[in-house]
Design an enzyme around this catalytic site. Structure first.
Site, PDB file in Angstrom:
ATOM      1  N   SER A 177      31.911  42.454  50.262  1.00 16.55           N
ATOM      2  CA  SER A 177      31.826  41.509  49.153  1.00 16.55           C
ATOM      3  C   SER A 177      30.665  40.528  49.262  1.00 16.55           C
ATOM      4  O   SER A 177      30.282  40.121  50.357  1.00 16.55           O
ATOM      5  CB  SER A 177      33.110  40.676  49.066  1.00 16.55           C
ATOM      6  OG  SER A 177      34.233  41.496  48.893  1.00 16.55           O
TER       7      SER A 177
ATOM      8  N   ILE B 135      33.014  33.845  42.107  1.00 14.12           N
ATOM      9  CA  ILE B 135      32.953  35.231  41.669  1.00 14.12           C
ATOM     10  C   ILE B 135      32.629  36.104  42.872  1.00 14.12           C
ATOM     11  O   ILE B 135      31.561  35.975  43.484  1.00 14.12           O
ATOM     12  CB  ILE B 135      31.892  35.426  40.562  1.00 14.12           C
ATOM     13  CG1 ILE B 135      32.137  34.452  39.398  1.00 14.12           C
ATOM     14  CG2 ILE B 135      31.863  36.880  40.107  1.00 14.12           C
ATOM     15  CD1 ILE B 135      33.492  34.577  38.719  1.00 14.12           C
ATOM     16  N   GLU B 136      33.552  36.989  43.199  1.00  7.98           N
ATOM     17  CA  GLU B 136      33.368  37.942  44.306  1.00  7.98           C
ATOM     18  C   GLU B 136      33.013  39.280  43.670  1.00  7.98           C
ATOM     19  O   GLU B 136      33.697  39.765  42.779  1.00  7.98           O
ATOM     20  CB  GLU B 136      34.673  38.046  45.091  1.00  7.98           C
ATOM     21  CG  GLU B 136      34.643  38.992  46.256  1.00  7.98           C
ATOM     22  CD  GLU B 136      35.974  39.035  46.993  1.00  7.98           C
ATOM     23  OE1 GLU B 136      36.083  39.842  47.944  1.00  7.98           O
ATOM     24  OE2 GLU B 136      36.914  38.289  46.641  1.00  7.98           O
ATOM     25  N   ILE B 137      31.905  39.867  44.131  1.00  4.60           N
ATOM     26  CA  ILE B 137      31.492  41.182  43.648  1.00  4.60           C
ATOM     27  C   ILE B 137      31.517  42.109  44.855  1.00  4.60           C
ATOM     28  O   ILE B 137      30.888  41.826  45.880  1.00  4.60           O
ATOM     29  CB  ILE B 137      30.091  41.137  43.009  1.00  4.60           C
ATOM     30  CG1 ILE B 137      30.077  40.096  41.877  1.00  4.60           C
ATOM     31  CG2 ILE B 137      29.715  42.520  42.490  1.00  4.60           C
ATOM     32  CD1 ILE B 137      28.710  39.830  41.292  1.00  4.60           C
TER      33      ILE B 137
ATOM     34  N   LEU C  33      37.667  35.049  41.097  1.00  2.00           N
ATOM     35  CA  LEU C  33      37.787  36.414  40.585  1.00  2.00           C
ATOM     36  C   LEU C  33      37.048  37.400  41.480  1.00  2.00           C
ATOM     37  O   LEU C  33      35.979  37.076  42.004  1.00  2.00           O
ATOM     38  CB  LEU C  33      37.195  36.514  39.175  1.00  2.00           C
ATOM     39  CG  LEU C  33      37.766  35.594  38.119  1.00  2.00           C
ATOM     40  CD1 LEU C  33      36.955  35.715  36.826  1.00  2.00           C
ATOM     41  CD2 LEU C  33      39.217  35.931  37.867  1.00  2.00           C
TER      42      LEU C  33
END
Length: 125
Positions: free
Chosen positions: A108, A119-121, A70
């Site tokens: 990212s 989990i990519e932020i 995500l």
């Protein structure tokens, strides 16, 4: 034909750890709906939560904890995200790195949630 994504479903093997990560670490709100079902909600978005072995029907053919990848766009600068992750003992697996988001270039960080989902932020450049 398609306008937008309404929600997605995350299957977890550890409900308490999952709720802690998404609510306490990432700042989403926990919503209870229907017959005691739960979801993470934020800014008009929703992730429904299924507990492995007790999934709501109908469900994916092979619901599996740790199968998601995500990408979330941060509401704060990425350096603040890095500090918050460190405060909660969340290891950064990769980043910051340059990627391409749905609307253009992004920067990212990658971490893992308790089920080992990637989990990519990100923040837009």
């Amino acid at each position: 034909m398609i306008d937008r994504l309404d929600h997605l479903v995350l299957t977890t093997a550890d409900e308490a750890a999952c709720v802690h990560f998404y609510c306490t670490v990432l700042g989403m709100a926990l919503q209870t709906f229907g017959e005691g079902r739960q979801a993470f909600v934020w800014n008009g978005q929703k992730i429904n939560l299924h507990l492995k072995g007790r999934e709501f029907e109908p469900k994916a053919l092979h619901p599996t904890p740790g199968a998601l990848d995500l990408c979330f766009i941060a509401a704060v600068p990425l350096d603040q995200v890095e500090r918050r992750l460190a405060e909660h003992g969340i290891a950064i697996e990769c980043g910051p790195v340059q990627r391409t988001g749905a609307r253009g270039p992004i920067r990212s960080l990658y971490v893992r949630d308790p089920d080992r989902n990637l989990i990519e932020i990100s923040e837009y450049a």
